[in-house]
Scaffold this motif. Structure first.
Motif, PDB file in Angstrom:
ATOM      1  N   LEU A 102     -34.176  -0.357 -58.270  1.00 12.93           N
ATOM      2  CA  LEU A 102     -34.590   1.042 -58.344  1.00 12.93           C
ATOM      3  C   LEU A 102     -34.138   1.658 -59.670  1.00 12.93           C
ATOM      4  N   ALA A 103     -32.905   1.334 -60.081  1.00  5.57           N
ATOM      5  CA  ALA A 103     -32.401   1.833 -61.366  1.00  5.57           C
ATOM      6  C   ALA A 103     -33.233   1.279 -62.516  1.00  5.57           C
ATOM      7  N   LEU A 104     -33.588  -0.006 -62.436  1.00  2.79           N
ATOM      8  CA  LEU A 104     -34.435  -0.607 -63.464  1.00  2.79           C
ATOM      9  C   LEU A 104     -35.791   0.086 -63.529  1.00  2.79           C
ATOM     10  N   ASN A 105     -36.312   0.479 -62.367  1.00  2.00           N
ATOM     11  CA  ASN A 105     -37.578   1.190 -62.309  1.00  2.00           C
ATOM     12  C   ASN A 105     -37.505   2.510 -63.080  1.00  2.00           C
ATOM     13  N   PHE A 106     -36.401   3.241 -62.924  1.00  3.78           N
ATOM     14  CA  PHE A 106     -36.243   4.510 -63.621  1.00  3.78           C
ATOM     15  C   PHE A 106     -36.046   4.296 -65.126  1.00  3.78           C
ATOM     16  N   ILE A 107     -35.396   3.214 -65.490  1.00  2.00           N
ATOM     17  CA  ILE A 107     -35.235   2.911 -66.916  1.00  2.00           C
ATOM     18  C   ILE A 107     -36.597   2.633 -67.554  1.00  2.00           C
ATOM     19  N   LEU A 108     -37.413   1.837 -66.886  1.00  2.00           N
ATOM     20  CA  LEU A 108     -38.746   1.520 -67.410  1.00  2.00           C
ATOM     21  C   LEU A 108     -39.631   2.767 -67.475  1.00  2.00           C
ATOM     22  N   LEU A 109     -39.515   3.646 -66.481  1.00  2.00           N
ATOM     23  CA  LEU A 109     -40.275   4.888 -66.505  1.00  2.00           C
ATOM     24  C   LEU A 109     -39.864   5.768 -67.683  1.00  2.00           C
ATOM     25  N   TRP A 119     -27.375   5.902 -69.937  1.00  2.00           N
ATOM     26  CA  TRP A 119     -26.576   4.702 -70.147  1.00  2.00           C
ATOM     27  C   TRP A 119     -25.907   4.182 -68.868  1.00  2.00           C
ATOM     28  N   PRO A 120     -25.440   5.056 -67.966  1.00  2.00           N
ATOM     29  CA  PRO A 120     -24.875   4.526 -66.725  1.00  2.00           C
ATOM     30  C   PRO A 120     -25.859   3.680 -65.922  1.00  2.00           C
ATOM     31  N   LEU A 121     -27.160   4.058 -65.968  1.00  2.00           N
ATOM     32  CA  LEU A 121     -28.160   3.243 -65.280  1.00  2.00           C
ATOM     33  C   LEU A 121     -28.281   1.865 -65.928  1.00  2.00           C
ATOM     34  N   ILE A 122     -28.304   1.853 -67.257  1.00  2.00           N
ATOM     35  CA  ILE A 122     -28.366   0.573 -67.974  1.00  2.00           C
ATOM     36  C   ILE A 122     -27.126  -0.256 -67.679  1.00  2.00           C
ATOM     37  N   LEU A 150     -35.052 -15.980 -52.997  1.00  2.00           N
ATOM     38  CA  LEU A 150     -35.859 -15.297 -51.988  1.00  2.00           C
ATOM     39  C   LEU A 150     -35.169 -14.024 -51.502  1.00  2.00           C
ATOM     40  N   CYS A 151     -33.836 -14.053 -51.412  1.00  2.00           N
ATOM     41  CA  CYS A 151     -33.084 -12.856 -51.035  1.00  2.00           C
ATOM     42  C   CYS A 151     -33.273 -11.753 -52.070  1.00  2.00           C
ATOM     43  N   LEU A 152     -33.247 -12.131 -53.343  1.00  2.00           N
ATOM     44  CA  LEU A 152     -33.491 -11.148 -54.397  1.00  2.00           C
ATOM     45  C   LEU A 152     -34.925 -10.636 -54.328  1.00  2.00           C
ATOM     46  N   PHE A 153     -35.854 -11.499 -53.954  1.00  2.00           N
ATOM     47  CA  PHE A 153     -37.248 -11.086 -53.805  1.00  2.00           C
ATOM     48  C   PHE A 153     -37.384 -10.067 -52.675  1.00  2.00           C
ATOM     49  N   VAL A 154     -36.613 -10.259 -51.594  1.00  2.00           N
ATOM     50  CA  VAL A 154     -36.595  -9.289 -50.496  1.00  2.00           C
ATOM     51  C   VAL A 154     -36.129  -7.924 -51.006  1.00  2.00           C
ATOM     52  N   ALA A 155     -35.056  -7.937 -51.807  1.00  2.00           N
ATOM     53  CA  ALA A 155     -34.550  -6.681 -52.378  1.00  2.00           C
ATOM     54  C   ALA A 155     -35.603  -6.026 -53.272  1.00  2.00           C
ATOM     55  N   PHE A 156     -36.343  -6.842 -53.999  1.00  2.00           N
ATOM     56  CA  PHE A 156     -37.398  -6.329 -54.881  1.00  2.00           C
ATOM     57  C   PHE A 156     -38.534  -5.715 -54.071  1.00  2.00           C
ATOM     58  N   ILE A 157     -38.955  -6.380 -52.994  1.00  2.00           N
ATOM     59  CA  ILE A 157     -40.007  -5.841 -52.127  1.00  2.00           C
ATOM     60  C   ILE A 157     -39.569  -4.523 -51.512  1.00  2.00           C
ATOM     61  N   ASP A 158     -38.292  -4.454 -51.119  1.00  2.00           N
ATOM     62  CA  ASP A 158     -37.783  -3.236 -50.483  1.00  2.00           C
ATOM     63  C   ASP A 158     -37.851  -2.032 -51.412  1.00  2.00           C
ATOM     64  N   LEU A 159     -37.866  -2.278 -52.712  1.00  2.00           N
ATOM     65  CA  LEU A 159     -38.034  -1.174 -53.665  1.00  2.00           C
ATOM     66  C   LEU A 159     -39.373  -0.472 -53.422  1.00  2.00           C
ATOM     67  N   PHE A 160     -40.438  -1.240 -53.261  1.00  2.00           N
ATOM     68  CA  PHE A 160     -41.754  -0.665 -53.032  1.00  2.00           C
ATOM     69  C   PHE A 160     -41.846  -0.046 -51.632  1.00  2.00           C
ATOM     70  N   GLY A 161     -41.133  -0.671 -50.666  1.00  2.00           N
ATOM     71  CA  GLY A 161     -41.072  -0.079 -49.333  1.00  2.00           C
ATOM     72  C   GLY A 161     -40.382   1.270 -49.356  1.00  2.00           C
ATOM     73  N   THR A 280     -27.066   3.933 -57.518  1.00  2.00           N
ATOM     74  CA  THR A 280     -27.512   4.913 -56.533  1.00  2.00           C
ATOM     75  C   THR A 280     -27.212   6.328 -56.988  1.00  2.00           C
ATOM     76  N   VAL A 281     -25.988   6.546 -57.483  1.00  2.00           N
ATOM     77  CA  VAL A 281     -25.577   7.882 -57.932  1.00  2.00           C
ATOM     78  C   VAL A 281     -26.485   8.389 -59.050  1.00  2.00           C
ATOM     79  N   TYR A 282     -26.691   7.572 -60.059  1.00  2.00           N
ATOM     80  CA  TYR A 282     -27.464   8.021 -61.216  1.00  2.00           C
ATOM     81  C   TYR A 282     -28.965   7.986 -60.968  1.00  2.00           C
ATOM     82  N   THR A 283     -29.415   7.156 -60.008  1.00  2.00           N
ATOM     83  CA  THR A 283     -30.825   7.183 -59.634  1.00  2.00           C
ATOM     84  C   THR A 283     -31.152   8.492 -58.923  1.00  2.00           C
TER      85      THR A 283
END
Length: 298
Positions: A102-109, A119-122, A150-161, A280-283
């Protein structure tokens, strides 16, 4: 407000114990079979509760529900599959890395908008990456790299969820309706998966039957506790307290599955949890700033 947020601790404990039950009986049931039992129990529970309260399950947003349900079903199916392959603490640590994505998503945005990301997000991304590498090290050494990824992929999917749930919240769709359609979709999806991709239903022994029943109860308890925390608690505190699932699952893994982690793995788990809390805090701060900016431009 703080006391209300403590329901998130109960939710973390319930979901950690639920995962342990899945791991305990996955030598008898297939992963989709366990998804089916869990989802069917929750669907019936919510249906009966809503009927007694005189509420309606009719929705005006079927497409929004469908998007969330597909993502959620894929996520839980893969997660239940990996629970039989990795130590419980390792599994939960990796699947709880969604805040880093989620933090990476905000950085890319921010970069897309030609803005300077915080910088805290980075820093949280870099710190979390280090922690994930440390946690995954035993998995790569033991040949479980695919399960860990696959566990990391689950975490990635949960971002879109997460975003789909946010969209449903913005149109004021009640949480119990979201849970009902999600559970119903998972019930039907798991049933079809059992018929086409697994070898059907299995006759359980007493041990597996008790574990599966406890899994259903704990999943429902976790859902109720999580809902109460998000409705009445401080969202930031609730998010951070959710990481208590990592130590909960590690303790369960030690006492019930004899998965004794080495010191390096414990350090890695601590790093991931800390990075997730920072993210989480900075997101939340970035979300609030983005929301304020949108209101000003209207």
């Amino acid at each position: 407000m703080f006391a209300q947020s403590l329901w998130s601790l109960a939710a973390a404990a319930f979901f950690s114990m639920m995962a342990a039950c899945v791991k305990y009986c996955n030598d008898v049931f297939g992963p989709l079979e366990l998804v089916f039992y869990r989802s069917l129990f929750t669907t019936l529970f919510v249906f009966i509760t809503v009927s007694l309260r005189g509420e309606t399950l009719k929705t005006q947003y079927p497409i929004l529900h469908l998007r969330r349900d597909v993502l959620g079903f894929v996520s839980v199916a893969i997660w239940f599959f990996t629970l039989g392959m990795l130590p419980l603490g390792t599994n939960i640590t990796l699947t709880y890395s969604t805040p880093l994505f989620l933090a990476l998503n905000f950085i890319l945005l921010a970069l897309w908008k030609k803005e300077q990301p915080e910088w805290p997000l980075i820093g949280s991304i870099l710190l979390g990456f280090v922690g994930i590498v440390v946690v995954m090290r035993p998995s790569f050494l033991s040949g479980d790299a695919v399960s860990a990824l696959l566990c990391l992929f689950v975490a990635f999917i949960d971002l879109f969820g997460y975003w789909q749930i946010r969209f449903l919240g913005r149109v004021h769709e009640p949480s119990w309706r979201v849970v009902f359609y999600y559970s119903l979709f998972c019930t039907v999806g798991a049933l079809l998966g059992i018929l086409f991709f697994e070898d059907g239903f299995h006759m359980p022994n007493t041990r597996a039957a008790i574990a599966a029943f406890l899994m259903c109860l704990l999943a429902t308890g976790g859902m109720l506790a999580s809902t109460r925390a998000w409705i009445g608690g401080n969202m930031l505190l609730v998010s951070c307290l959710g990481f208590s699932a990592i130590p909960f699952s590690e303790l369960i893994g030690v006492f019930f599955f004899k998965n004794i982690p080495d010191m390096l793995s414990l350090i890695g788990m601590t790093i991931v949890a800390a990075a997730g809390m920072i993210a989480t805090v900075y997101t939340k701060k970035a979300e609030k700033a983005a929301s304020s900016s949108e209101q000003k431009t209207r």
